[in-house]
Enzyme design. Structure first.
Site, short mmCIF file in Angstrom:
data_model
loop_
_atom_site.label_atom_id
_atom_site.label_comp_id
_atom_site.label_asym_id
_atom_site.label_seq_id
_atom_site.Cartn_x
_atom_site.Cartn_y
_atom_site.Cartn_z
N LYS A 182 0.83 -1.21 0.00
CA LYS A 182 0.00 0.00 0.00
C LYS A 182 0.86 1.26 0.00
O LYS A 182 0.62 2.19 -0.77
CB LYS A 182 -0.93 0.00 1.23
CG LYS A 182 -1.93 -1.14 1.27
CD LYS A 182 -2.91 -0.99 2.42
CE LYS A 182 -2.24 -1.04 3.78
NZ LYS A 182 -1.59 -2.33 4.06
N GLU A 208 1.95 6.67 11.55
CA GLU A 208 3.12 6.19 10.83
C GLU A 208 4.28 5.94 11.80
O GLU A 208 4.45 6.63 12.80
CB GLU A 208 3.56 7.21 9.79
CG GLU A 208 2.58 7.39 8.65
CD GLU A 208 2.68 6.28 7.64
OE1 GLU A 208 3.55 6.33 6.77
OE2 GLU A 208 1.86 5.35 7.73
N ARG A 209 5.11 4.96 11.46
CA ARG A 209 6.36 4.76 12.20
C ARG A 209 7.35 5.85 11.78
O ARG A 209 7.30 6.36 10.66
CB ARG A 209 6.94 3.39 11.88
CG ARG A 209 6.00 2.23 12.18
CD ARG A 209 6.56 0.92 11.62
NE ARG A 209 5.62 -0.18 11.82
CZ ARG A 209 4.65 -0.49 10.98
NH1 ARG A 209 4.47 0.24 9.87
NH2 ARG A 209 3.84 -1.51 11.21
#
Length: 494
Positions: A182, A208-209
């Site tokens: 993705k 998000e990381r």
């Protein structure tokens, strides 16, 4: 426009003198703090409105910003902090700000990385304090202002443009579990938009990381498209309130470019499911009873608040492509089903195809689009897409027979159909520009006419005698023909 916007304040707390000139802002006190949830008492008659921003003046430097969510009684509100609240004590002074949370907007944001409050987090210079600000909450465009014309948004990706075409001002979702590609698709779409459409992109990273954000920033810088992209991040380690409002902050930035600068915008969101998860965390902290499968009872409202503001207005549009994590690959999950109901195009990524190296792993049978209609895309496009789907569906029906008995037990017609379906599936793979460093293959962007011509040639039997590898990870059909001719020439010489 509010006074705060006209003044172009650099932070929410600086807006107070402009919001309520001639009177001191009402002050309250924290009476309870449980994680990100604060209960604040105000003097009689000074109760702030739902969604009003509050500034908590604690000892840790800059004020802590919170958003009012509930009225507990005529004097006490319950608010959700949008920043870390560790160390907050009861009795701390709280100021009303008189307006919702706002974010800076405009061209100075291009090439910058921001958080939910519009503060830069990329290590660069601070934004100009005179920059205009816009509330993150706002109404959806009224129906009479929306454009009725349907214009296709070409991505240059064969499988998407053929089987699930996107619309200008529409919403597309990329559904898939973990590790099916993705984020890579999102990154390629940013690059494609800037290069093909000369437009502006707003990337919204929810949950998000840090590694993912750093990689995205590095890739956009290296590819030269960062200068036309604004990035808004609510990282995984931030409080749920920040992740919950990151989508609305990014949408406010995109709306400014659409409404004030009259430019079409591509809004990319990775990942909408994490927005739902953050909303569920906030709902639990506020003490609301959970609904189906443990989700928040306000799930439909929260998704609609974001999705309905994405629209085409008088020739300019916000086109949104959203990554949607599918928990346990269960497409009946209530959150996934709710997001799905707002979309024009659904791009389903297949774990099985990803495991076979078929990238992009777009499932040709599960993916769909409301634009795939002969009145919109034309008779030729519609007919070709249907024939491609029919061929691949027939192949999948025969897969169990092939696994048990082998290809030899199929009829001649079925063997031919299987061969063409496998060639079609390989032709719909494509190398991306953002993966060149990993694959060693130059990225390809393919026009829809070339995609249609290639699929028609395969369906007509032109590639029946070719090796499947000749069509794997190529651009148009002429490139596949050259690869096959080269391979055939090498085989003859040996």
């Amino acid at each position: 426009m509010t006074g705060a916007q006209a003044a172009g304040v650099s932070s929410v707390s600086e807006a107070i003198p402009e919001i309520a000139p001639g009177r001191a802002a009402a002050a309250g006190r924290v009476v309870a703090a449980r994680g990100s949830v604060l209960d604040v008492a105000f003097p009689p008659g000074e109760l702030p409105a739902i969604r009003e921003a509050l500034a908590v003046e604690w000892e840790d430097g800059a004020p802590l910003i919170a958003e009012v969510q509930q009225h507990l009684d005529p004097q006490v509100v319950r608010a959700v902090a949008l920043q870390g609240s560790a160390g907050l004590r009861r009795g701390t002074r709280v100021r009303r700000l008189g307006l919702p949370v706002t974010v800076p907007v405009g061209r100075p944001l291009l090439g910058r990385l921001l958080n939910v409050l519009g503060e830069t987090t990329d290590g660069g210079a601070a934004l100009d304090p005179a920059l205009e600000r816009r509330p993150i909450h706002g109404p959806a465009p009224p129906l009479e202002r929306r454009s009725a014309a349907i214009e296709r948004f070409h991505t240059g990706m064969k499988s998407i443009d053929l089987l699930a075409p996107l619309a200008q001002g529409g919403k597309a979702g990329m559904f898939g579990g973990a590790g099916v590609g993705k984020t890579v698709l999102i990154m390629e779409l940013i690059r494609t938009t800037v290069e093909r459409h000369a437009g502006i992109s707003v990337f919204c990273g929810i949950g998000e990381r840090s590694r993912e954000g750093h990689e995205l920033l590095t890739e956009l810088t290296a590819s030269g498209v960062l200068a036309r992209t604004a990035l808004v991040f609510g990282q995984m380690n931030e409080p749920p309130g920040a992740r919950w409002r990151t989508g609305l902050a990014a949408l406010a930035v995109a709306e400014h470019f659409r409404d004030r600068e009259r430019q079409s915008v591509l809004l990319l969101i990775d990942n909408v499911y994490r927005l739902v998860q953050a909303g569920a965390e906030v709902s639990g902290l506020l003490g609301r009873l959970p609904s189906r499968v443990g989700y928040q009872p306000t799930l439909a409202d929260e998704v609609s608040e974001l999705e309905e503001r994405i629209a085409s207005v008088a020739g300019t549009a916000i086109t949104s492509i959203q990554a949607v994590y599918v928990p346990a690959d269960d497409f009946s999950d209530p959150a996934v089903a709710e997001i799905f109901s707002h979309l024009d195009s659904s791009i389903v990524l297949s774990r099985e195809m990803a495991s076979e190296g078929m990238y992009p792993a777009v499932d040709p049978l599960a993916s769909s689009s409301s634009l795939l209609d002969p009145r919109v895309v034309g008779e030729r496009h519609f007919r070709t897409a249907q024939e491609v789907r029919r061929a691949i569906a027939h192949y999948r029906e025969l897969q169990e027979v092939i696994a048990l008995l082998g290809m030899e037990e199929l009829s001649t017609a079925d063997r031919t159909a299987v061969k063409r379906a496998r060639l079609l599936m390989r032709f719909l793979t494509q190398p991306f520009m953002v993966t060149e460093a990993f694959t060693g293959l130059a990225g390809r962007s393919v026009e829809i006419e070339a995609t249609l011509a290639g699929c028609e040639a395969i369906l007509a039997g032109e590639a029946d005698g070719w090796a499947e590898s000749s069509l794997y990870m190529v651009g148009d059909f002429s490139e596949a023909r050259e690869r096959e001719a080269k391979a055939h020439g090498l085989a003859k010489s040996t």
